[in-house]
Write a protein that holds these residues in place. Sequence first.
Motif, PDB file in Angstrom:
ATOM      1  N   PRO A 167      21.351  84.975  12.670  1.00  0.00           N
ATOM      2  CA  PRO A 167      22.490  85.531  11.917  1.00  0.00           C
ATOM      3  C   PRO A 167      22.102  86.514  10.824  1.00  0.00           C
ATOM      4  N   GLU A 168      20.994  86.261  10.129  1.00  0.00           N
ATOM      5  CA  GLU A 168      20.584  87.177   9.058  1.00  0.00           C
ATOM      6  C   GLU A 168      20.241  88.544   9.619  1.00  0.00           C
ATOM      7  N   LEU A 169      19.517  88.565  10.745  1.00  0.00           N
ATOM      8  CA  LEU A 169      19.137  89.837  11.345  1.00  0.00           C
ATOM      9  C   LEU A 169      20.345  90.537  11.972  1.00  0.00           C
ATOM     10  N   LYS A 170      21.301  89.757  12.467  1.00  0.00           N
ATOM     11  CA  LYS A 170      22.532  90.366  12.974  1.00  0.00           C
ATOM     12  C   LYS A 170      23.239  91.135  11.860  1.00  0.00           C
ATOM     13  N   ASN A 171      23.271  90.546  10.679  1.00  0.00           N
ATOM     14  CA  ASN A 171      23.897  91.223   9.540  1.00  0.00           C
ATOM     15  C   ASN A 171      23.140  92.495   9.174  1.00  0.00           C
ATOM     16  N   GLU A 172      21.822  92.468   9.350  1.00  0.00           N
ATOM     17  CA  GLU A 172      21.003  93.650   9.067  1.00  0.00           C
ATOM     18  C   GLU A 172      21.345  94.773  10.038  1.00  0.00           C
ATOM     19  N   VAL A 173      21.467  94.425  11.322  1.00  0.00           N
ATOM     20  CA  VAL A 173      21.825  95.426  12.329  1.00  0.00           C
ATOM     21  C   VAL A 173      23.236  95.954  12.069  1.00  0.00           C
ATOM     22  N   LYS A 174      24.142  95.070  11.696  1.00  0.00           N
ATOM     23  CA  LYS A 174      25.510  95.497  11.372  1.00  0.00           C
ATOM     24  C   LYS A 174      25.496  96.518  10.239  1.00  0.00           C
ATOM     25  N   LYS A 175      24.725  96.241   9.204  1.00  0.00           N
ATOM     26  CA  LYS A 175      24.643  97.154   8.065  1.00  0.00           C
ATOM     27  C   LYS A 175      24.080  98.509   8.493  1.00  0.00           C
ATOM     28  N   ILE A 176      23.050  98.488   9.342  1.00  0.00           N
ATOM     29  CA  ILE A 176      22.461  99.740   9.819  1.00  0.00           C
ATOM     30  C   ILE A 176      23.503 100.570  10.567  1.00  0.00           C
ATOM     31  N   ILE A 177      24.240  99.931  11.469  1.00  0.00           N
ATOM     32  CA  ILE A 177      25.235 100.644  12.263  1.00  0.00           C
ATOM     33  C   ILE A 177      26.334 101.215  11.367  1.00  0.00           C
ATOM     34  N   LEU A 178      26.797 100.431  10.417  1.00  0.00           N
ATOM     35  CA  LEU A 178      27.858 100.911   9.520  1.00  0.00           C
ATOM     36  C   LEU A 178      27.342 102.010   8.587  1.00  0.00           C
ATOM     37  N   ASP A 179      26.075 101.903   8.162  1.00  0.00           N
ATOM     38  CA  ASP A 179      25.496 102.962   7.330  1.00  0.00           C
ATOM     39  C   ASP A 179      25.339 104.253   8.124  1.00  0.00           C
ATOM     40  N   LEU A 180      24.958 104.134   9.399  1.00  0.00           N
ATOM     41  CA  LEU A 180      24.792 105.330  10.225  1.00  0.00           C
ATOM     42  C   LEU A 180      26.130 106.035  10.456  1.00  0.00           C
ATOM     43  N   LYS A 181      27.197 105.261  10.483  1.00  0.00           N
ATOM     44  CA  LYS A 181      28.522 105.867  10.637  1.00  0.00           C
ATOM     45  C   LYS A 181      28.781 106.863   9.511  1.00  0.00           C
ATOM     46  N   LYS A 182      28.297 106.568   8.324  1.00  0.00           N
ATOM     47  CA  LYS A 182      28.499 107.446   7.170  1.00  0.00           C
ATOM     48  C   LYS A 182      27.738 108.759   7.328  1.00  0.00           C
ATOM     49  N   THR A 183      26.737 108.781   8.214  1.00  0.00           N
ATOM     50  CA  THR A 183      25.958 110.001   8.445  1.00  0.00           C
ATOM     51  C   THR A 183      26.545 110.843   9.576  1.00  0.00           C
TER      52      THR A 183
END
Length: 211
Positions: A167-183
């Motif tokens: 679960p912790e790493l899933k949250n990390e991947v989620k954050k990466i994907i959402l951060d990339l959306k901003k780019t």
Amino acid sequence: MLELQNISKKFGNKTVIDQLSLKIPDDSILTIVGPSGAGKTTLLRCIIGLDKVDGGKFLLDGQPFDPYVSRNSDGIIGAVFQDFQLFPNLSVEENITLAPMQVLKKSVDEAKQDAKRIMEQLHLLDYQDQYPYQLSGGQKQRVAIARALAMRPQILCYDEPTSALDPELKNEVKKIILDLKKTKITQIVITHDIDFANEITDQTLTVKPVK
């Protein structure tokens, strides 16, 4: 915007995708969900250009576009695969810089400069000289994403990016994907994890086996 118009794909006599039409707006996240065998990965492989469709067409920003023909060109569509597909004999930095130098013909210095920027963004600088066998699953996932980003794709596709992650790493991947959306990168995510899909998605496509 990427548009699919009446896309069909068969393997022998079996139809896996049957006249699928879909519009994916720029800078958005599309999640593709559905049971095993419904054609999620096949659809992603067609979008990436690894499989040639049997019918229909793709449009990119309103212009005809063939992912199969363009799959080896510069970064229109990038992919992060479920098994990461990192080169075991190359360091993290070398995994990230190889394709930009070979495909985009970037100089060593330019490729390393871009890789450093991406590694900093994904918190990988401390691992740049390590090899895949020295990395955790979450770290390998970040390297795979970094390698895809190094090709500067307009669209980035993921095949089950959270499979086998805690679960912790899933949250990390989620954050990466959402951060990339901003780019301003359009992202397409195949996942069996409905909760994960709901947390990141702008648009969900539910696929079902073709009868």
